[in-house]
Scaffold this active site. Structure first.
Site, PDB file in Angstrom:
ATOM      1  N   HIS A 185       0.985   2.904  -4.304  1.00  0.00           N
ATOM      2  CA  HIS A 185      -1.083   2.941  -4.842  1.00  0.00           C
ATOM      3  C   HIS A 185      -1.729   0.871  -5.620  1.00  0.00           C
ATOM      4  O   HIS A 185      -1.840   0.364  -6.758  1.00  0.00           O
ATOM      5  CB  HIS A 185      -1.015   3.659  -6.024  1.00  0.00           C
ATOM      6  CG  HIS A 185      -0.576   5.261  -5.625  1.00  0.00           C
ATOM      7  ND1 HIS A 185      -1.626   6.063  -5.223  1.00  0.00           N
ATOM      8  CD2 HIS A 185       0.345   5.854  -5.446  1.00  0.00           C
ATOM      9  CE1 HIS A 185      -0.793   7.054  -5.018  1.00  0.00           C
ATOM     10  NE2 HIS A 185       0.409   6.548  -5.812  1.00  0.00           N
TER      11      HIS A 185
ATOM     12  N   ASN B 183      -5.363   7.604  -2.037  1.00  0.00           N
ATOM     13  CA  ASN B 183      -6.634   7.945  -2.792  1.00  0.00           C
ATOM     14  C   ASN B 183      -7.165   6.600  -4.028  1.00  0.00           C
ATOM     15  O   ASN B 183      -6.732   6.749  -5.299  1.00  0.00           O
ATOM     16  CB  ASN B 183      -5.382   8.687  -4.022  1.00  0.00           C
ATOM     17  CG  ASN B 183      -4.457   8.019  -4.849  1.00  0.00           C
ATOM     18  OD1 ASN B 183      -3.240   7.105  -3.979  1.00  0.00           O
ATOM     19  ND2 ASN B 183      -3.618   8.740  -5.355  1.00  0.00           N
TER      20      ASN B 183
ATOM     21  N   HIS C  93       3.046  15.104  -0.598  1.00  0.00           N
ATOM     22  CA  HIS C  93       3.003  14.912  -2.197  1.00  0.00           C
ATOM     23  C   HIS C  93       2.848  16.522  -2.388  1.00  0.00           C
ATOM     24  O   HIS C  93       2.359  17.364  -2.501  1.00  0.00           O
ATOM     25  CB  HIS C  93       2.465  14.507  -3.105  1.00  0.00           C
ATOM     26  CG  HIS C  93       2.072  14.693  -4.292  1.00  0.00           C
ATOM     27  ND1 HIS C  93       1.832  13.713  -5.098  1.00  0.00           N
ATOM     28  CD2 HIS C  93       1.750  15.827  -5.616  1.00  0.00           C
ATOM     29  CE1 HIS C  93       2.216  14.415  -6.952  1.00  0.00           C
ATOM     30  NE2 HIS C  93       2.222  15.325  -6.372  1.00  0.00           N
TER      31      HIS C  93
ATOM     32  N   HIS D 108       8.135  11.093  -3.550  1.00  0.00           N
ATOM     33  CA  HIS D 108       8.735  11.437  -4.982  1.00  0.00           C
ATOM     34  C   HIS D 108       9.709  13.106  -4.918  1.00  0.00           C
ATOM     35  O   HIS D 108       9.289  13.953  -6.257  1.00  0.00           O
ATOM     36  CB  HIS D 108       7.765  11.410  -5.485  1.00  0.00           C
ATOM     37  CG  HIS D 108       6.288  11.599  -5.661  1.00  0.00           C
ATOM     38  ND1 HIS D 108       6.561  12.860  -5.447  1.00  0.00           N
ATOM     39  CD2 HIS D 108       5.175  10.845  -5.603  1.00  0.00           C
ATOM     40  CE1 HIS D 108       4.730  13.388  -5.914  1.00  0.00           C
ATOM     41  NE2 HIS D 108       4.307  11.845  -5.533  1.00  0.00           N
TER      42      HIS D 108
ATOM     43  N   ASP E  29       6.352   4.559  -5.723  1.00  0.00           N
ATOM     44  CA  ASP E  29       5.222   4.895  -6.367  1.00  0.00           C
ATOM     45  C   ASP E  29       4.482   4.741  -7.551  1.00  0.00           C
ATOM     46  O   ASP E  29       4.453   4.881  -8.526  1.00  0.00           O
ATOM     47  CB  ASP E  29       5.878   6.893  -6.436  1.00  0.00           C
ATOM     48  CG  ASP E  29       4.534   7.386  -6.758  1.00  0.00           C
ATOM     49  OD1 ASP E  29       3.636   6.928  -6.788  1.00  0.00           O
ATOM     50  OD2 ASP E  29       4.557   8.337  -7.237  1.00  0.00           O
TER      51      ASP E  29
ATOM     52  N   HIS F 190      -2.037   2.092 -13.803  1.00  0.00           N
ATOM     53  CA  HIS F 190      -3.406   2.616 -14.822  1.00  0.00           C
ATOM     54  C   HIS F 190      -3.707   1.596 -16.140  1.00  0.00           C
ATOM     55  O   HIS F 190      -2.851   0.870 -16.140  1.00  0.00           O
ATOM     56  CB  HIS F 190      -3.608   4.171 -15.388  1.00  0.00           C
ATOM     57  CG  HIS F 190      -3.265   5.509 -14.123  1.00  0.00           C
ATOM     58  ND1 HIS F 190      -4.052   5.545 -13.370  1.00  0.00           N
ATOM     59  CD2 HIS F 190      -1.376   5.812 -13.888  1.00  0.00           C
ATOM     60  CE1 HIS F 190      -3.571   6.165 -12.156  1.00  0.00           C
ATOM     61  NE2 HIS F 190      -2.164   6.734 -13.051  1.00  0.00           N
TER      62      HIS F 190
ATOM     63  N   PRO G 247      -1.739  10.566 -14.428  1.00  0.00           N
ATOM     64  CA  PRO G 247      -0.048  10.376 -14.396  1.00  0.00           C
ATOM     65  C   PRO G 247      -0.016   8.980 -13.844  1.00  0.00           C
ATOM     66  O   PRO G 247      -0.841   8.684 -12.864  1.00  0.00           O
ATOM     67  CB  PRO G 247      -0.009  11.756 -13.505  1.00  0.00           C
ATOM     68  CG  PRO G 247      -1.326  11.924 -12.691  1.00  0.00           C
ATOM     69  CD  PRO G 247      -2.428  11.352 -13.543  1.00  0.00           C
TER      70      PRO G 247
HETATM   71  C1  NCD Z   1      -0.021   8.627  -8.503  1.00  0.00           C
HETATM   72  C2  NCD Z   1      -1.359   7.768  -8.779  1.00  0.00           C
HETATM   73  O1  NCD Z   1      -1.629   7.092  -9.964  1.00  0.00           O
HETATM   74  O2  NCD Z   1      -2.127   7.924  -7.991  1.00  0.00           O
HETATM   75  N1  NCD Z   1       0.310   9.528  -9.967  1.00  0.00           N
HETATM   76  C3  NCD Z   1       1.816   9.773  -9.488  1.00  0.00           C
HETATM   77  O3  NCD Z   1       1.665  10.432 -10.942  1.00  0.00           O
HETATM   78  N2  NCD Z   1       2.535   9.864  -8.804  1.00  0.00           N
HETATM   79  C4  NCD Z   1      -0.476  10.138  -7.220  1.00  0.00           C
HETATM   80  C5  NCD Z   1       0.693  10.843  -6.481  1.00  0.00           C
HETATM   81  O4  NCD Z   1       1.732   9.821  -6.753  1.00  0.00           O
HETATM   82  O5  NCD Z   1       1.130  11.292  -6.782  1.00  0.00           O
HETATM   83 ZN    ZN Z   2       2.330  12.007  -5.173  1.00  0.00          ZN
HETATM   84 ZN    ZN Z   3       2.036   8.376  -5.148  1.00  0.00          ZN
END
Ligand code: NCD
Ligand code: ZN
Ligand code: ZN
Ligand code: ZN
Length: 404
Positions: free
Chosen positions: A20, A52, A146, A202, A272, A276, A290
Site C-alpha cells: 500500500h 485503497n 481480502h 494474507h 502487506d 500508517h 490496522p
Molecule cells: C490494509 C491497509 O492499511 O490499507 N490494512 C491491513 O490491516 N492489512 C488494508 C488491507 O490489506 O486489508
Molecule cells: Zn487486506
Molecule cells: Zn493489504
C-alpha cells in the site's frame, strides 16, 4: 561493469505482490518515493500496489493517474491492482493491464461479489482488444481478495464495543478466525463457479489455508498469500506492541495461526506493507488503523529462517519471485535466467542486525518486529541493471510499469 560479490549470494529481484503506497491522497502515511525506497532497501525490485488510496483506483481514469504518479516517483518497477466499485469500469481498466482486480470481501455483500466475478469472467472470453494487442499488454483476468466476512466481523465488533472492551488483545475476537474461513470458502466457491482464478491475500489461519488447499487439489483455480507477520508473530504481540500489532486479518493465537512450516501450502509471501502515521497508530484499539509496514523487514526475517534451517533458498525464491511472476503474469521478472530483466538482490547470510524502525526508509517508523534479531540481510538491490540500494544507501532510478 562487473560486481564482486565476495562470497555473498545472488537472488532474483524480489516481487512484493501486496503493498500500500498510499499515493495519491494518503501521502502523510507513505508515498511512491518513500515506499519504493523502502522496497529497494528490503531487496524488492517490483511491487504491486493496492487500490485503497484516495481516490480509490476503481476507474480507468484513476488507474491512469496512478500510473503517472508511480512512474514519476518510484525507484523500483511496479504494477497496480485495480479496485472494484463500478462494474462498468472493469473492461475499461482491463485495457490498462491491472495486476488483478482487488476486492475487500469484508466491505461488500455476496451479490456484489458474484457480479464482480461474472464481469471478470467475461474478460476471459473476449480476445485481446486492439489497444491491448498494440501495447503487448500482459493481462490476465484475476481476482485478488481480502477475505473476512463483514457480517461476522461487524457483529462481533458491535458486541465487544457495547461491552466497552478496550483491550488491544480483543481485536482478534472482533475479527475471529471463522470470519476468515467463511469468507475464504465463499471466495473459492465463486472461483470454482465462474472458473475465474482467485488469489487469496494474507491468509492468517491454518483452517483457512486447509480450505484453500482442498479446493486447489480439487481443481479450483486458487492461489494464496501469507505475510511474514502472520507466519512469525501471534496474538501475544499485542501485549508488547499494542496497536502497532493491529492488522487485518488480526494476528492469531498460537493454536489458530499459520506457521513457517505451512509455507509448503502457500504460493506467495507478500508483505502487506500497510504504513500508517504514528499519531493514528497511537489511538485506542478500535480507532487505530490496522496495518504494519513490511517491506524492510520481510527479507531479513526470512533469511533468518533459512539460517535456522526452517526454510530453503529454493522455496524463498519461489515464494517471493517465481510464483508472483507467474500468478500475476509479470513477464521478464522472477527468474535468474536469460531473457529476464537484470533484477537482483545480493544477500549477506552472515550479516546480523536488530530490527530498528527508526532506520526505515518508509515513513511508518513502527513495527511489532522491533528488537527482533536477524541474521541474513540484503546488501545490494539492482533494478534492470541499475543499483538502487548498496549497503543501505538508496540511489535514484526510474521505475517502470511491468505489464506493458
Ligand atoms: C490494509 C491497509 O492499511 O490499507 N490494512 C491491513 O490491516 N492489512 C488494508 C488491507 O490489506 O486489508
Ligand atoms: Zn487486506
Ligand atoms: Zn493489504
Ligand atoms: Zn497453491
Amino acid at each position: 561493469e562487473t560486481i564482486d560479490l565476495e562470497g555473498k549470494i545472488l537472488l532474483p529481484g524480489l516481487i512484493d505482490a501486496h503493498v500500500h503506497m498510499r499515493d495519491p491522497g494518503l501521502t502523510y502515511k507513505e508515498d511512491w518515493k518513500t515506499g519504493s525506497r523502502a522496497a529497494a532497501s528490503g531487496g524488492f525490485t517490483t511491487v504491486l500496489d493496492m487500490p485503497n488510496t484516495n481516490p480509490t483506483t476503481t476507474t480507468a481514469g484513476r488507474f491512469r493517474e496512478k500510473l503517472q504518479i508511480a512512474g514519476s516517483k518510484s525507484v523500483v518497477d511496479f504494477g497496480l491492482h485495480a479496485g472494484v466499485e463500478n462494474l462498468d469500469e472493469i473492461p475499461k481498466i482491463a485495457e490498462l493491464c491491472p495486476s488483478s482486480f482487488k476486492i475487500f470481501a469484508d466491505l461488500v455483500d455476496n451479490g456484489f461479489l458474484m457480479e464482480a466475478f461474472h464481469e471478470v469472467s467475461k474478460l476471459k472470453d473476449s480476445s485481446l482488444t486492439q489497444e491491448q494487442e498494440s501495447n503487448e499488454c500482459h493481462f490476465k483476468p484475476l481476482i485478488s481478495i481480502h477475505c473476512e466476512d463483514g457480517s461476522i466481523t461487524g457483529h462481533c465488533t458491535d458486541r465487544l464495543k457495547s461491552e466497552g472492551v478496550l483491550d488491544s488483545k480483543v481485536y482478534s475476537r472482533a475479527r475471529p478466525p471463522l470470519a476468515e474461513e467463511v469468507s475464504v470458502s465463499n471466495a473459492v466457491t465463486m472461483a470454482e463457479h465462474f472458473n475465474v482464478p482467485v488469489h487469496i491475500c494474507h491468509v492468517s489461519t491454518r483452517k483457512a489455508l486447509e480450505i484453500i488447499k482442498r479446493a486447489e487439489l480439487a481443481g479450483c483455480p486458487v492461489t494464496c498469500e501469507g505475510t511474514p507477520h502472520h507466519l512469525l508473530l501471534d496474538a501475544s504481540s499485542f501485549e508488547a506492541f499494542g496497536t502497532f500489532a493491529k492488522t487485518n486479518p488480526p494476528l492469531r493465537d498460537e493454536t489458530d495461526k499459520i506457521m513457517v512450516s505451512d509455507l509448503d501450502m502457500i504460493d506467495v509471501v507478500g508483505t502487506d506493507h500497510a504504513p500508517h502515521e504514528l499519531l493514528e497508530k497511537g489511538r485506542d484499539v478500535w480507532n487505530a488503523p490496522p496495518g504494519i509496514p513490511g517491506l524492510e523487514t520481510a527479507l531479513p526475517l526470512l533469511l533468518t529462517q533459512i539460517n535456522q534451517k526452517k526454510l530453503s533458498f529454493e522455496r524463498l525464491i519461489q515464494l517471493l519471485a517465481e510464483n508472483p511472476a507467474r500468478i500475476f503474469n509479470i513477464p521478464n521478472k522472477g527468474f535468474l535466467k536469460e531473457g529476464m530483466d537484470a533484477d537482483f538482490v545480493v544477500v549477506d547470510m552472515n550479516k546480523e542486525g536488530v530490527v530498528e524502525p527508526e532506520n526505515f526508509q518508509s515513513k511508518a517508523e513502527y513495527t511489532p518486529f522491533e528488537g527482533y534479531k536477524v541474521k541474513g540481510m540484503p546488501v545490494m538491490t539492482v533494478v534492470r541493471g541499475n543499483v538502487v540500494m548498496d549497503e543501505g544507501g538508496i540511489f535514484e532510478n526510474m521505475g517502470k510499469f511491468i505489464h506493458i
